[in-house]
Design a protein around this motif. Structure first.
Motif, PDB file in Angstrom:
ATOM      1  N   PHE A 180       0.772  -1.247   0.000  1.00 44.07           N
ATOM      2  CA  PHE A 180       0.000   0.000   0.000  1.00 44.07           C
ATOM      3  C   PHE A 180       0.807   1.304   0.000  1.00 44.07           C
ATOM      4  CE2 PHE A 180       0.446  -1.208   4.420  1.00 44.07           C
ATOM      5  CZ  PHE A 180       0.702  -0.006   5.046  1.00 44.07           C
ATOM      6  N   PRO A 181       1.998   1.364   0.686  1.00 43.75           N
ATOM      7  CA  PRO A 181       2.682   2.661   0.647  1.00 43.75           C
ATOM      8  C   PRO A 181       3.513   2.854  -0.624  1.00 43.75           C
ATOM      9  CG  PRO A 181       3.807   1.188   2.156  1.00 43.75           C
ATOM     10  CD  PRO A 181       2.684   0.415   1.558  1.00 43.75           C
ATOM     11  N   THR A 217       9.407   3.508   0.117  1.00 43.88           N
ATOM     12  CA  THR A 217       9.348   3.301   1.574  1.00 43.88           C
ATOM     13  C   THR A 217       9.714   1.866   1.938  1.00 43.88           C
ATOM     14  OG1 THR A 217       7.003   2.764   1.480  1.00 43.88           O
ATOM     15  CG2 THR A 217       7.568   5.071   1.840  1.00 43.88           C
ATOM     16  N   SER A 273       7.717  -1.991  12.088  1.00 45.96           N
ATOM     17  CA  SER A 273       8.409  -0.740  11.780  1.00 45.96           C
ATOM     18  C   SER A 273       9.496  -0.584  12.840  1.00 45.96           C
ATOM     19  CB  SER A 273       7.439   0.431  11.872  1.00 45.96           C
ATOM     20  OG  SER A 273       7.066   0.637  13.220  1.00 45.96           O
ATOM     21  N   SER A 333       8.365   3.723  17.209  1.00 49.81           N
ATOM     22  CA  SER A 333       7.759   5.023  16.907  1.00 49.81           C
ATOM     23  C   SER A 333       8.139   6.061  17.956  1.00 49.81           C
ATOM     24  CB  SER A 333       6.243   4.891  16.896  1.00 49.81           C
ATOM     25  OG  SER A 333       5.846   4.022  15.881  1.00 49.81           O
ATOM     26  N   ARG A 339      -1.320  12.402  14.603  1.00 48.30           N
ATOM     27  CA  ARG A 339      -1.682  11.208  13.823  1.00 48.30           C
ATOM     28  C   ARG A 339      -0.967   9.992  14.411  1.00 48.30           C
ATOM     29  NH1 ARG A 339       1.517   7.014  11.569  1.00 48.30           N
ATOM     30  NH2 ARG A 339       0.056   5.821  10.357  1.00 48.30           N
ATOM     31  N   ALA A 343      -0.825   5.400  13.931  1.00 45.00           N
ATOM     32  CA  ALA A 343      -1.382   4.145  13.412  1.00 45.00           C
ATOM     33  C   ALA A 343      -2.437   3.707  14.430  1.00 45.00           C
ATOM     34  CB  ALA A 343      -0.277   3.108  13.285  1.00 45.00           C
ATOM     35  N   ALA A 366       2.949  10.152  15.561  1.00 40.73           N
ATOM     36  CA  ALA A 366       3.841   9.140  16.142  1.00 40.73           C
ATOM     37  C   ALA A 366       4.138   8.153  15.026  1.00 40.73           C
ATOM     38  CB  ALA A 366       3.146   8.434  17.300  1.00 40.73           C
ATOM     39  N   ALA A 367       5.394   7.963  14.754  1.00 43.06           N
ATOM     40  CA  ALA A 367       5.806   6.989  13.722  1.00 43.06           C
ATOM     41  C   ALA A 367       7.304   6.754  13.838  1.00 43.06           C
ATOM     42  CB  ALA A 367       5.467   7.489  12.315  1.00 43.06           C
ATOM     43  N   GLU A 402      12.291   7.031  10.029  1.00 39.74           N
ATOM     44  CA  GLU A 402      12.745   7.115   8.636  1.00 39.74           C
ATOM     45  C   GLU A 402      11.783   7.941   7.774  1.00 39.74           C
ATOM     46  OE1 GLU A 402      10.748   4.823   9.424  1.00 39.74           O
ATOM     47  OE2 GLU A 402       9.571   4.374   7.658  1.00 39.74           O
ATOM     48  N   PHE A 433       9.272  10.625   3.536  1.00 38.15           N
ATOM     49  CA  PHE A 433       8.099  11.431   3.166  1.00 38.15           C
ATOM     50  C   PHE A 433       8.403  12.927   3.290  1.00 38.15           C
ATOM     51  CE2 PHE A 433       6.038   7.384   4.160  1.00 38.15           C
ATOM     52  CZ  PHE A 433       4.990   7.315   3.262  1.00 38.15           C
ATOM     53  N   VAL A 482       4.962  -0.715  14.873  1.00 37.44           N
ATOM     54  CA  VAL A 482       3.769  -1.000  14.071  1.00 37.44           C
ATOM     55  C   VAL A 482       4.064  -2.286  13.299  1.00 37.44           C
ATOM     56  CG1 VAL A 482       2.298  -0.196  12.188  1.00 37.44           C
ATOM     57  CG2 VAL A 482       3.140   1.410  13.879  1.00 37.44           C
ATOM     58  N   PHE A 503       3.656  -5.608  10.778  1.00 34.17           N
ATOM     59  CA  PHE A 503       3.220  -5.944   9.416  1.00 34.17           C
ATOM     60  C   PHE A 503       3.264  -7.459   9.234  1.00 34.17           C
ATOM     61  CE2 PHE A 503       4.982  -1.702   9.089  1.00 34.17           C
ATOM     62  CZ  PHE A 503       4.138  -1.050   8.209  1.00 34.17           C
ATOM     63  N   MET A 520      16.006  -1.438   8.007  1.00 38.96           N
ATOM     64  CA  MET A 520      15.272  -0.330   8.622  1.00 38.96           C
ATOM     65  C   MET A 520      16.143   0.423   9.625  1.00 38.96           C
ATOM     66  SD  MET A 520      12.418   1.165   8.587  1.00 38.96           S
ATOM     67  CE  MET A 520      10.964   1.722   9.450  1.00 38.96           C
TER      68      MET A 520
END
Ligand code: DTR
Length: 340
Positions: free
Chosen positions: A39-40, A44, A149, A152, A172, A174, A209-210, A213, A218, A235, A237, A272
């Motif tokens: 999706f991204p 990324t 990820s 965050s 914002r 997740a 919060a993320a 990177e 972005f 987060v 996956f 990462m």
């Protein structure tokens, strides 16, 4: 012996090429194509790991499998990934369980604010946990790999040095991290990463919060200038494959894919961690980003607020008859082991 005329030699060579193309090439060509949705955007990290996996599978199956990749939501987006793979629109998809709180109740343990510092460690721990606990929520799929990820952090337009600065701040997050930010007194808005650029630009959120990177990938560092140095959750996956498609693959291809699973989780974590380091350096040098240290006392205040979030995970899972407590105990054990 009579020498062959050059024309005869060329003719013989051409004949061999034709024969090869007619009979050998068709059978050695890719027999299976796997369509992998993501999706991204392509640059990324979830897509970088997808391209690496695709390349490895093609190489290790000697071209028997070809992987067609679809980054940037071109085949499926974050919200229809799970159903899209189940129904076979894509053969493989990167799903983000963390975007759907409640749907993957046991796996959510990995994303609790337990203080991971490295993505290699959190991704490896997650892989081990998923293998050991075999969560029911993904049992209808073939699990290709998992990763998380990097941890965050809160990144904001105005500095956040304490809970008072954070109070009521629209950030914002997740979906899985909404509870964490709530506990810290912020005003979190759950949304996928793909919607954050517009939300930041329009001022709908004052930060997020993320993992770090995204400051570079972005270009968020053009807008947010401060990061509070407190590791919140990760987060998670999961890369899932349609079960019927998996069953249709040859045992040798299945072996290649299985052998790659854990390696891919660790590879992604390492990639990462390196990438985050690069991004932070870039954001500091080019955009004047500041990483704000929290005092020891402030850190304990945050930890005190976050413990009930972890406790709630245990209560919620146990209520559903799921072994959340065992999952977390094992998580802490593996975390300590891989952090060594
Ligand atoms: N931090 C998570 C997941 C995440 C981190 N980097 C990317 C890049 C592209 C998509 C998702 C993510 C999040 O906040 O969504």
């Amino acid at each position: 012996m009579k020498k062959l005329a050059p024309a005869t030699l060329i003719g013989f060579f051409a004949f061999t090429v034709v024969l090869f193309n007619l009979f050998v090439v068709p059978f050695s060509k890719a027999e299976t194509t796997l369509r992998y949705a993501n999706f991204p955007p392509a640059p990324t990290f979830p897509c970088v790991q997808m391209e690496r996996w695709a390349k490895e599978v093609e190489k290790r199956t000697n071209g028997e499998v070809k992987v067609e990749t679809f980054p940037g939501g071109t085949l499926l987006g974050a919200s229809n990934m799970y159903e899209g793979v189940a129904s076979g629109i894509a053969d493989i998809g990167l799903s983000c369980p963390a975007y759907m709180p409640g749907r993957f109740p046991l796996m959510a343990g990995i994303d609790q604010p337990v203080g991971f510092k490295s993505c290699e460690v959190s991704s490896h721990v997650f892989w081990k946990l998923v293998k050991e606990f075999e969560p029911k929520s993904i049992s209808n799929f073939k699990l290709i790999t998992v990763f998380t990820s990097a941890p965050s952090y809160i990144a904001t337009i105005k500095p956040v040095r304490n809970l008072e600065d954070l109070h009521g701040l629209q950030l914002r997050a997740a979906g899985n991290m909404v509870a964490t930010l709530d506990a810290l007194g912020a005003a979190p808005i759950g949304m996928p990463m793909s919607e954050l650029p517009e939300a930041l630009q329009k001022g709908v959120v004052k930060g997020y919060a993320a993992s770090l990177e995204v400051l570079m990938d972005f270009k968020f560092a053009e807008i947010v200038k401060y990061v509070a140095d407190y590791s919140l959750g990760t987060v998670s996956f999961a890369v899932l494959m349609n079960k019927a498609k998996w069953d249709s693959l040859s045992p040798s291809v299945q072996k290649v894919i299985n052998d790659l699973s854990e390696e891919q989780a660790v590879w992604t974590g390492q990639y990462m961690d390196n990438h985050v380091e690069k991004a932070v350096k870039w954001a500091k040098a080019e955009e004047g980003l500041q990483i704000l240290d929290l005092s020891g006392e402030e850190k304990s205040r945050w930890a005190k607020r976050l413990q009930p979030v972890i406790d709630k995970y245990v209560d919620d899972t146990e209520e559903k008859g799921l072994p959340g407590k065992r999952f977390l105990d094992r998580l802490y054990e593996l975390k300590a082991k891989y952090e060594k």
